[in-house]
Design an enzyme around this catalytic site. Structure first.
Site, PDB file in Angstrom:
ATOM      1  N   ARG A  30      39.581  29.984  39.417  1.00  0.00           N
ATOM      2  CA  ARG A  30      39.341  28.686  38.781  1.00  0.00           C
ATOM      3  C   ARG A  30      39.908  28.644  37.362  1.00  0.00           C
ATOM      4  O   ARG A  30      39.303  28.055  36.462  1.00  0.00           O
ATOM      5  CB  ARG A  30      37.839  28.393  38.783  1.00  0.00           C
ATOM      6  N   GLY A  31      41.050  29.324  37.157  1.00  0.00           N
ATOM      7  CA  GLY A  31      41.733  29.277  35.868  1.00  0.00           C
ATOM      8  C   GLY A  31      40.810  29.689  34.732  1.00  0.00           C
ATOM      9  O   GLY A  31      40.136  30.717  34.794  1.00  0.00           O
ATOM     10  N   GLU A  32      40.752  28.847  33.697  1.00  0.00           N
ATOM     11  CA  GLU A  32      39.959  29.221  32.512  1.00  0.00           C
ATOM     12  C   GLU A  32      38.453  29.236  32.795  1.00  0.00           C
ATOM     13  O   GLU A  32      37.665  29.668  31.957  1.00  0.00           O
ATOM     14  CB  GLU A  32      40.270  28.283  31.344  1.00  0.00           C
TER      15      GLU A  32
ATOM     16  N   ASP B 216      48.297  36.275  40.710  1.00  0.00           N
ATOM     17  CA  ASP B 216      48.813  37.498  41.342  1.00  0.00           C
ATOM     18  C   ASP B 216      48.373  38.734  40.561  1.00  0.00           C
ATOM     19  O   ASP B 216      48.108  39.792  41.127  1.00  0.00           O
ATOM     20  CB  ASP B 216      50.341  37.452  41.397  1.00  0.00           C
TER      21      ASP B 216
ATOM     22  N   GLY C  58      37.183  30.949  35.352  1.00  0.00           N
ATOM     23  CA  GLY C  58      36.853  32.227  35.964  1.00  0.00           C
ATOM     24  C   GLY C  58      37.013  32.223  37.468  1.00  0.00           C
ATOM     25  O   GLY C  58      37.874  31.543  38.008  1.00  0.00           O
TER      26      GLY C  58
END
Ligand code: AMP
Length: 302
Positions: free
Chosen positions: A202-204, A234, A206
């Site tokens: 979920r990107g920033e 990745d 987490g």
């Protein structure tokens, strides 16, 4: 335990609000292998064109990545072009040129066929399946994919997922794959397609790890400088699988710790373009940030 990985080795052209890189080293398998190499040995399966230089091969080799399965074919290396807006949360793909991947059929070197830990990094799901057919007795199969393949090769992807133990994809891809807007319901639906564990990036915000019995949440490290999120997913997968393979343990507690190691590795990649930050990284840097992650989420019980 070594990890066998199939995925893209690429030249990326990336633009973020903080700068740009043209034809820089990238690819799902490149980020994965470099990240995993801090934990264990990696056997790489991929194809590049005749335009692929020696330097990145020497770099991967110096990280202990086995390149016996990296084919060089006539034609051009895979190229991806993307851009990010200020929130850096999702890449907008501008161009994808499969090039040598269009006609590629992986043939595993003899020495790779007994791999126990397999990571199917983001690439055509039909190629992911071709690799699985050649691995004799895998203990753990994990997989990544993206909207390009969920849209374009849905049936093959669903066949691949039938063989997969752990799926590692981002939030939008979970919704797209399940065709369900609610993340919790979508995750249940994806777990019904084969994987026993679903890792949602979920990107920033987490990572959420879903299995049949529980949900685990790990934060992303709050960084002051984020330049380029390319490869964060990745790199996460490389740290995650690297820790699982190094410990050769698949308990819930180990999967949680692997999730934090994945998050630690991804937090470095976004600090610079391409693999530049990973190239400078030491094991001491990794341990130090792991401790900061622990401090970030430590709180007392009731
Ligand atoms: P991520 O970790 O999701 O940011 O992955 C970024 C990497 O994925 C880039 O270095 C690209 O070269 C690679 N990539 C982009 N599109 C594709 C695709 N359709 N298949 C395989 N790899 C891709």
């Amino acid at each position: 335990m070594d990890i066998l990985v199939i995925g893209s080795v690429a030249f990326d052209s990336v633009e973020t609000p903080f700068g740009r890189g043209d034809d820089v080293l990238g690819g799902s398998a490149t980020y994965f292998s470099t990240s995993a190499s801090f934990f264990t040995g990696v056997q790489l399966v991929a194809v590049v064109g005749e335009d692929f230089p020696q330097e990145p091969r020497d770099f991967l080799h110096s990280r202990g990545v086995d390149l016996t399965g990296l084919q060089t074919q006539p034609g051009k290396t895979f190229r991806w072009k993307g851009e990010y807006g200020y929130d850096l949360s999702e890449a907008r793909t501008l161009e994808t040129h499969l090039n040598v991947f269009e006609t590629f059929h992986p043939v595993l070197p003899e020495s790779y066929c007994d791999a126990e830990f397999v990571f199917l990094a983001n690439i055509d799901p039909e190629l992911q399946l071709e690799v699985l057919r050649q691995v004799e007795r895998p203990k753990l199969i994990a997989c990544d994919t993206m909207n390009f393949w969920i849209d374009g090769k849905r049936e093959a992807l669903i066949r691949t997922l039938g063989h997969v133990d752990i799926l590692v994809i981002n939030e939008a891809e979970v919704r797209q794959l399940a065709q369900e807007p609610n993340l919790v319901k979508a995750s249940r639906a994806v777990l019904g397609m084969g994987p026993k564990t679903l890792v949602v990036k979920r990107g920033e915000y987490g990572v959420l790890v879903f299995n049949e019995h529980s949900v685990f949440s790990a934060p992303a490290y709050p960084l002051e400088e984020v330049f380029d999120p390319t490869g964060a997913g990745d790199t996460f997968a490389g740290g995650f699988m690297g820790y699982l393979a190094a410990t050769n343990n698949l308990s819930d507690a180990t999967i949680r710790k692997a999730t934090v190691f994945g998050s630690v590795m991804a937090s470095f990649t976004v600090e610079d373009f391409s693999l530049n930050r990973l190239r400078q990284l030491s094991w001491e840097n990794i341990e130090e940030r792991f401790r900061k992650f622990q401090a970030l989420t430590a709180f007392e019980g009731l």
